[in-house]
Design a protein around this motif. Structure first.
Motif, short mmCIF file in Angstrom:
data_model
loop_
_atom_site.label_atom_id
_atom_site.label_comp_id
_atom_site.label_asym_id
_atom_site.label_seq_id
_atom_site.Cartn_x
_atom_site.Cartn_y
_atom_site.Cartn_z
N GLN A 154 0.92 -1.12 -0.06
CA GLN A 154 0.09 -0.02 -0.04
C GLN A 154 0.95 1.20 -0.03
O GLN A 154 1.52 1.63 0.99
CB GLN A 154 -0.84 0.09 1.17
N ALA A 169 -6.55 1.78 3.87
CA ALA A 169 -5.75 2.89 4.59
C ALA A 169 -6.14 2.66 6.09
O ALA A 169 -5.37 3.10 7.04
CB ALA A 169 -6.12 4.25 4.21
N SER A 170 -7.53 2.08 6.32
CA SER A 170 -7.88 2.12 7.81
C SER A 170 -7.86 0.83 8.50
O SER A 170 -8.24 0.46 9.65
CB SER A 170 -9.04 2.56 8.09
N ALA A 178 -0.26 4.38 2.69
CA ALA A 178 -0.21 3.76 3.95
C ALA A 178 1.38 3.26 4.16
O ALA A 178 1.54 3.44 5.38
CB ALA A 178 -1.08 2.71 4.43
N LYS A 179 2.20 3.16 3.11
CA LYS A 179 3.52 2.79 3.10
C LYS A 179 3.62 1.51 4.09
O LYS A 179 4.51 1.51 5.19
CB LYS A 179 4.37 3.85 3.84
N ARG A 180 2.87 0.36 3.76
CA ARG A 180 2.88 -0.85 4.33
C ARG A 180 2.47 -1.94 3.28
O ARG A 180 1.96 -1.76 2.43
CB ARG A 180 1.94 -1.09 5.82
N ASN A 210 -11.83 4.70 3.07
CA ASN A 210 -10.55 3.62 2.24
C ASN A 210 -10.51 2.59 3.24
O ASN A 210 -9.58 2.88 4.14
CB ASN A 210 -9.59 4.42 1.91
#
Length: 221
Positions: A50, A219-220, A53-55, A216
């Motif tokens: 992602q 992202a969550s 989200a950088k993960r 989203n």
């Protein structure tokens, strides 16, 4: 009904095992039979990044369905055994294919296969673990339950059995003839997947749930 899987026990970690990564291993004749009947079940799990989200997360596809003599279905839960909100549902014309995409840092996969009244079941846990010196995490997989040659003594796909679909599971036994209990936290989902294995020309989701908000989910999550 036999497969070439060799593992009967619980909680066996083997992240490199094709069985744990790709689901119940089936012989060529079984795979050809599923293809001939138009049953498409995507059991593989992929690792995705992602960017916002950088993960990294894991991606699975709830899929499968049934005809009268055969079925296969794959669905996903979170680490606690609860249904996951889908990222997106997938509609199809023919049925017995892809139904919904799910993403999460950890997934529990329920993979079931049926020939006639005989069932195979594998429940596996998949998560991401960081490795020192590596930017990308690795996916590790653990076998939580393996049921072989389970049975339901009647045709659950038949119209007269429709009212009890989603309320029962196959009975699995040890080699010594003792009944093996499905882990309680996964029992409800296994009942739903059992129903999916008897849902002819299946066109709907049996385990994943609709997103509760339009935000989203990636992202969550």
């Amino acid at each position: 009904m036999k497969t070439n899987a060799q593992n009967h026990s619980y909680n066996q970690k083997a992240s490199s095992s094709p069985f744990l990564q790709y689901g119940i291993p089936l012989g060529r004749s079984a795979l050809r039979a599923l293809d001939k009947r138009g049953i498409y079940c995507q059991t593989s799990i992929s690792k995705e990044h992602q960017h916002l989200a950088k993960r990294y997360v894991l991606r699975g596809v709830e899929s499968g369905g049934a005809v009268s003599d055969m079925g296969r279905y794959c669905a996903y839960l979170d680490g606690d055994g609860a249904p996951i909100q889908w990222l997106q549902p997938i509609d199809s014309i023919t049925g017995n294919g892809r139904h919904a995409v799910v993403v999460a840092p950890e997934l529990v996969r329920i993979d079931m296969f049926r020939i006639g009244r005989t069932y195979e079941l594998a429940i596996t846990r998949h998560l991401l673990e960081s490795e020192q010196g590596h930017a990308k995490p690795r996916m590790t997989s653990t076998l939580l339950f393996r049921g072989r040659d389970g049975t339901i003594s009647f045709d659950l796909w038949a119209p007269e059995s429709r009212s009890i679909r989603g309320t029962i599971t196959p009975s699995f036994y040890s080699e010594a003839g003792e009944l093996r209990d499905i882990p309680h936290s996964f029992e409800a989902a296994v009942k739903n997947v059992t129903a999916a294995l008897n849902c002819l020309a299946c066109k709907h989701v049996h385990v994943a749930v609709a997103r509760s908000t339009p935000s989203n989910l990636l992202a969550s999550a």
